[in-house]
Design an enzyme around this catalytic site. Structure first.
Site, PDB file in Angstrom:
ATOM      1  CG  ASP A  30      -8.732   3.306  -4.524  1.00 57.85           C
ATOM      2  OD1 ASP A  30      -9.944   2.770  -5.153  1.00 57.85           O
ATOM      3  OD2 ASP A  30      -8.046   3.013  -4.736  1.00 57.85           O
ATOM      4  CE1 TYR A  84      -6.972   2.412  -0.519  1.00 59.57           C
ATOM      5  CE2 TYR A  84      -5.373   2.329   0.263  1.00 59.57           C
ATOM      6  CZ  TYR A  84      -6.263   2.167  -0.704  1.00 59.57           C
ATOM      7  OH  TYR A  84      -5.957   0.724  -1.235  1.00 59.57           O
ATOM      8  CD  GLU A  94      -3.179  -0.685   0.115  1.00 59.26           C
ATOM      9  OE1 GLU A  94      -3.300   0.080  -0.370  1.00 59.26           O
ATOM     10  OE2 GLU A  94      -3.753  -1.783  -0.190  1.00 59.26           O
TER      11      GLU A  94
END
Ligand code: SF4
Length: 355
Positions: free
Chosen positions: A134, A116, A33
């Site tokens: 996102d 997120y 990520e």
């Protein structure tokens, strides 16, 4: 079958085989990520493999030197990501005994982890029923539901976050989150989406109304604010000038500039510059001359700056004046640094200067 189930089915048949999807190890999911934040998938794969080879577990990354981490990161850019990542690895190793926290609230305490990423890790690795939003999710939801609230507005952000949560499959939140992001990345793409092959086409509002290309919506961009800056390049009898550190906040705080006048429009006559100079240096100002007819143009995100430089002759020596070379070495805004380096012949310092 409902939208969420259809996406999940599509995902199990069509997901890309990516190295961080081999298991639900939070260390690997987190690494991926962080790397994907500003990097394309194809490039991230090589870095992910190099990092997991060098540092198979979070404690190995924590024990590495910053130099080793930055060296492996080289080429990915945005080095603050690498530094934050290293700090997080240390935090997980020392503060959480090497075990990644599971809840969104705890994950948010880690450096460089925002809402997120916290939601992605918590749902994918620990089955927490929290939806992620996102860019891909905004696009899919906006098109599928025909939602035209700007995705960068407060109301739009709230609306799509609630919508994402309402579509979440609570028995498999990680699978659903990955499915909708993957669907946006490979099917419902910004340009040329694969509507003909789309499993949810029959219930897609944008497809039915011919608005696919118009969604999602963003707020109209404001034109950059115009700012005219008039720099007063004082030149005293010994050839010194005055530069002052900028007070207050803003991106130029603490940087040195010539005394300046800032105006929202181009209107400023030579007489006004003279008056302003006389206010700063009473009874000392001689000739005032515009050094270049064309302004120096500088663009910032929300500003369009045009700068004029005026030579202001002074009759008395300046207290705290700088020689040309000392002035040039002060920390200053890019606009001023570029102006200095463009001055091939610093004639404007010369006390015998005549226009
Ligand atoms: S039909 Fe087209 S626009 Fe609608 S969800 Fe599918 S790919 Fe996206």
């Amino acid at each position: 079958m409902d939208f969420s189930k259809q996406l999940l089915n599509w995902y199990s048949a069509h997901q890309r085989n990516l190295p961080w999807r081999q298991d639900k190890d939070p260390y690997r999911v987190w690494l991926s990520e962080v790397m994907l934040q500003q990097t394309r998938v194809a490039q991230a794969i090589d870095y992910f493999e190099a990092f997991t080879r060098a540092f198979p577990q979070v404690d190995a990354l924590a024990d590495a030197s910053e130099e080793e981490v930055l060296k492996l990161w080289q080429g990915l850019g945005y080095y603050s990501r690498a530094r934050n990542m290293h700090a997080t690895a240390k935090q997980v190793t020392h503060q959480f005994n090497g075990v990644f926290p599971q809840t969104v609230g705890e994950l948010l305490q880690l450096k460089g982890i925002g809402p997120y990423t916290a939601r992605a890790i918590s749902s994918i690795c620990f089955n927490t029923p929290v939806a992620v939003v996102d860019g891909n999710v905004y696009r899919v939801l906006s098109r599928y539901t025909g939602g035209d609230l700007p995705i960068d507005s407060t109301s739009g952000i709230k609306h799509f976050a609630e919508l994402a949560q309402s579509f979440l499959i609570h028995t498999d939140p990680g699978g659903y989150n990955q499915a909708i992001m993957e669907f946006g990345a490979t099917m419902c793409t910004p340009k040329k989406p694969q509507c003909a092959e789309c499993p949810v086409q029959s219930s897609c509002v944008a497809y039915a109304t011919g608005t696919v290309a118009e969604l999602p919506k963003k707020s109209p961009k404001k034109p950059p604010q115009a700012l005219w800056i008039h720099y007063l390049v004082a030149v005293d009898p010994v050839g010194n000038t005055l530069m002052l550190p900028r007070k207050g906040g803003g991106i130029w705080a603490g940087l040195y500039t010539f005394p300046s006048l800032e105006r929202p429009s181009a209107e400023l006559a030579e007489g006004s510059v003279l008056l302003e100079a006389q206010k700063i240096w009473p009874d000392q100002v001689g000739q005032v001359t515009l050094l270049h007819e064309a302004p120096v143009v500088h663009r910032l995100t929300h500003r369009l700056i045009r700068a004029f430089f005026w030579r202001v002759e002074l009759h008395r020596a300046l207290a705290g004046g700088y020689s040309p070379s000392a002035a040039q070495n002060l920390p200053m805004p890019v606009l001023m640094a570029e102006w200095f380096s463009a001055q091939k012949n610093p004639y404007f310092w010369d006390s015998n200067y005549t226009p």
